[in-house]
Design a protein around this motif. Structure first.
Motif, mmCIF file in Angstrom:
data_model
loop_
_atom_site.group_PDB
_atom_site.id
_atom_site.type_symbol
_atom_site.label_atom_id
_atom_site.label_comp_id
_atom_site.label_asym_id
_atom_site.label_seq_id
_atom_site.Cartn_x
_atom_site.Cartn_y
_atom_site.Cartn_z
ATOM 1 N N GLY A 209 0.659 -1.257 0.006
ATOM 2 C CA GLY A 209 -0.022 0.144 0.085
ATOM 3 C C GLY A 209 0.765 1.207 -0.079
ATOM 4 N N THR A 210 2.108 1.022 -0.339
ATOM 5 C CA THR A 210 2.954 2.312 -0.283
ATOM 6 C C THR A 210 2.827 3.229 -1.546
ATOM 7 N N LEU A 211 2.261 2.434 -2.408
ATOM 8 C CA LEU A 211 1.955 2.914 -3.825
ATOM 9 C C LEU A 211 0.407 2.572 -3.892
ATOM 10 N N ASP A 212 -0.513 3.353 -4.760
ATOM 11 C CA ASP A 212 -1.751 3.073 -5.031
ATOM 12 C C ASP A 212 -1.940 2.615 -6.533
ATOM 13 N N ALA A 213 -0.907 3.015 -7.379
ATOM 14 C CA ALA A 213 -0.875 2.727 -8.703
ATOM 15 C C ALA A 213 0.607 2.434 -9.186
ATOM 16 N N VAL A 214 0.650 1.856 -10.460
ATOM 17 C CA VAL A 214 1.991 1.650 -10.965
ATOM 18 C C VAL A 214 1.877 1.481 -12.341
ATOM 19 N N GLU A 215 2.826 2.253 -13.070
ATOM 20 C CA GLU A 215 3.167 1.813 -14.383
ATOM 21 C C GLU A 215 4.374 1.455 -14.650
ATOM 22 N N PHE A 216 4.629 0.307 -15.466
ATOM 23 C CA PHE A 216 5.958 -0.206 -15.759
ATOM 24 C C PHE A 216 6.238 -0.108 -17.226
ATOM 25 N N VAL A 217 5.821 -1.182 -17.783
ATOM 26 C CA VAL A 217 5.985 -1.478 -19.429
ATOM 27 C C VAL A 217 4.673 -1.823 -19.856
ATOM 28 N N GLY A 218 4.178 -3.048 -19.928
ATOM 29 C CA GLY A 218 3.116 -3.761 -20.647
ATOM 30 C C GLY A 218 3.044 -5.280 -20.237
ATOM 31 N N PRO A 219 1.940 -5.783 -20.811
ATOM 32 C CA PRO A 219 1.805 -7.304 -20.484
ATOM 33 C C PRO A 219 2.821 -8.013 -20.322
ATOM 34 N N VAL A 220 4.039 -8.108 -21.167
ATOM 35 C CA VAL A 220 5.190 -9.047 -20.762
ATOM 36 C C VAL A 220 5.708 -8.982 -19.762
ATOM 37 N N ASP A 221 6.266 -7.728 -19.241
ATOM 38 C CA ASP A 221 6.912 -7.465 -17.934
ATOM 39 C C ASP A 221 5.806 -7.558 -16.891
ATOM 40 N N ASP A 222 4.756 -6.819 -17.021
ATOM 41 C CA ASP A 222 3.954 -6.747 -15.833
ATOM 42 C C ASP A 222 3.488 -8.095 -15.348
ATOM 43 N N GLU A 223 3.120 -8.935 -16.484
ATOM 44 C CA GLU A 223 2.879 -10.352 -15.991
ATOM 45 C C GLU A 223 4.022 -11.028 -15.173
ATOM 46 N N LYS A 224 5.413 -10.863 -15.467
ATOM 47 C CA LYS A 224 6.403 -11.177 -14.869
ATOM 48 C C LYS A 224 6.602 -10.724 -13.504
ATOM 49 N N LEU A 225 6.193 -9.322 -13.208
ATOM 50 C CA LEU A 225 6.134 -8.835 -11.911
ATOM 51 C C LEU A 225 5.008 -9.143 -11.037
ATOM 52 N N GLY A 226 3.976 -9.758 -11.608
ATOM 53 C CA GLY A 226 2.698 -10.254 -10.811
ATOM 54 C C GLY A 226 1.803 -9.237 -10.511
ATOM 55 N N LEU A 227 1.879 -7.990 -11.187
ATOM 56 C CA LEU A 227 1.233 -6.928 -10.705
ATOM 57 C C LEU A 227 -0.426 -6.927 -10.719
ATOM 58 N N GLN A 228 -0.859 -7.998 -11.232
ATOM 59 C CA GLN A 228 -2.324 -8.174 -11.475
ATOM 60 C C GLN A 228 -2.914 -8.644 -10.340
ATOM 61 N N LYS A 229 -1.939 -9.359 -9.221
ATOM 62 C CA LYS A 229 -2.273 -9.690 -7.916
ATOM 63 C C LYS A 229 -2.640 -8.952 -7.089
ATOM 64 N N VAL A 230 -2.267 -7.604 -7.274
ATOM 65 C CA VAL A 230 -2.344 -6.422 -6.127
ATOM 66 C C VAL A 230 -3.172 -5.378 -6.570
ATOM 67 N N ALA A 231 -3.313 -5.227 -7.924
ATOM 68 C CA ALA A 231 -4.230 -4.075 -8.322
ATOM 69 C C ALA A 231 -4.995 -4.757 -9.519
ATOM 70 N N LYS A 232 -6.244 -4.657 -9.616
ATOM 71 C CA LYS A 232 -6.947 -5.122 -10.804
ATOM 72 C C LYS A 232 -7.139 -4.403 -12.005
ATOM 73 N N TYR A 233 -7.169 -3.111 -11.880
ATOM 74 C CA TYR A 233 -7.915 -2.487 -12.969
ATOM 75 C C TYR A 233 -6.363 -2.157 -13.709
ATOM 76 N N TYR A 234 -6.410 -2.309 -14.982
ATOM 77 C CA TYR A 234 -5.366 -2.108 -15.965
ATOM 78 C C TYR A 234 -5.655 -1.128 -17.060
#
Length: 366
Positions: A209-234
């Protein structure tokens, strides 16, 4: 493709009109070198890091084992955001990074990676190699004792992951968001609290919860980081990154000491590895996006008022920077004039074709 076999049999053609570098013909006359290279990335982001791995492998092969570069992932020599300093000071001879991370040193560095409402990947490639991009960037990086090379592109990026829906500009206010470069300044003026967080710290920061939102790259890298597990709106599109160019930095003194053949090898291998990165993202993003959605991600487009406010704020900030920084203005004016010349053509040809084909495929069989 069997890259090793191809390189051994054919060599690589150097860019910008240089001659073909054939390993057997030059190997006997060239010195044996052992260089170090650091990266902002690591094996956990294979689309990015494999570009550096491919590059160093090609250098070894086309030099017949004479030009060897040991690649260090992020953190093994310096943290990810210290790559520029490490190359400038010759702690290492080479580095892989994205130049907009160094916005704080000089906002002009952002043009080497991405700026809001800027060029897409093909347009960026055209500006660098057929426009004034390489000339302007080389002048800029010379101030840091660095010779820069384009080193890959992610293509247009996504708008990031959010814990809550973004229905209007008001929903951005107070949002603690991981972002980088020029985009952070634009978003800050729209009420966002930007945070520059290294790739390895993104997931835990979002999870805690230190962050409310994150942008990194796109599906390839975001999937590797598992971001969908902690914030669902893409959200999409990442208007701050119509493309994002990664760069190879070479210490200028070290580069000038290289035999001309080795300089050509660096340029050639960098360009080949660069093309390979975009191919990875283009080929793997569709499947990664489908898996993210199947795993619970909610795909949404930014509302039009958010896009319009972002465009307006970006142009206001460009104007301010141009008024107080002559070098920024020179690069900005050249970059944006190139963009404005290309966009109508892309809209007529690429855009109309892509839009029609997308509709036709969606309606096929109905």
């Amino acid at each position: 493709m069997q890259r090793r076999s191809f390189l051994k049999k054919a060599g690589l053609t150097a860019v910008a009109g240089s001659a073909v570098v054939a390993a057997p013909a030059i190997a006997e006359s060239l010195p044996k070198l052992n260089w170090k290279m650091t990266s902002t990335y690591g094996p956990s982001l294979p689309a990015l890091f494999s570009t550096a791995e491919l590059f160093v492998k090609m250098l070894t092969e086309i030099s017949d084992g004479n030009f060897n570069v040991r690649l260090y992932p992020v953190g093994e020599i310096v943290p990810g955001f210290e790559v520029m300093d490490a190359v400038e000071n010759r702690t290492v001879e080479m580095g892989q990074t994205a130049s907009y991370y160094f916005y704080g040193k000089d906002p002009s560095f952002s043009f080497d990676t991405a700026v809001p409402f800027g060029l897409n990947s093909r347009q960026m490639n055209a500006w660098m190699y057929e426009g004034d991009g390489m000339k302007l960037m080389r002048e800029l990086f010379a101030t840091r004792n660095i010779v820069n090379f384009p080193f890959g592109n992610t293509g247009t990026q996504m708008g990031g992951w959010y814990r809550k829906e973004i229905n209007s500009v008001d929903d951005l206010k107070g949002l603690k968001m991981r972002t980088a470069g020029f985009a952070g300044e634009v978003l800050a003026r729209m009420g966002v609290v930007p945070q520059q967080v290294p790739p390895g710290d993104i997931y835990p920061s979002l999870e805690k919860g230190t962050l409310d939102a994150v942008e990194f790259v796109g599906p390839v890298d975001d999937e590797k980081l598992g971001l969908q597990k902690v914030a669902k709106y893409y959200y999409y599109p990442g208007w701050w990154e119509g493309s994002a160019q990664v760069s190879l930095y070479v210490n200028q003194d070290a580069f000038n000491e290289l035999p001309k053949a080795y300089q050509n090898m660096v340029a050639t291998a960098a360009r080949a590895a660069s093309d390979n990165m975009l191919a990875i993202y283009d080929s793997q993003s569709p499947g990664a996006l489908r898996r993210l959605i199947a795993g619970g991600a909610v795909l949404k487009a930014f509302p039009r008022d958010v896009m319009d406010a972002s465009f307006k704020t970006s142009n206001e900030l460009y104007k301010e920077f141009c008024e107080k920084d002559e070098r920024f203005k020179r690069i900005h004016d050249n970059y944006m004039a190139f963009r404005d010349e290309l966009v109508p053509w892309f809209r007529v040809a690429e855009g109309s074709y892509d839009n029609y084909l997308g509709i036709a495929l969606a309606n096929r069989g109905k």
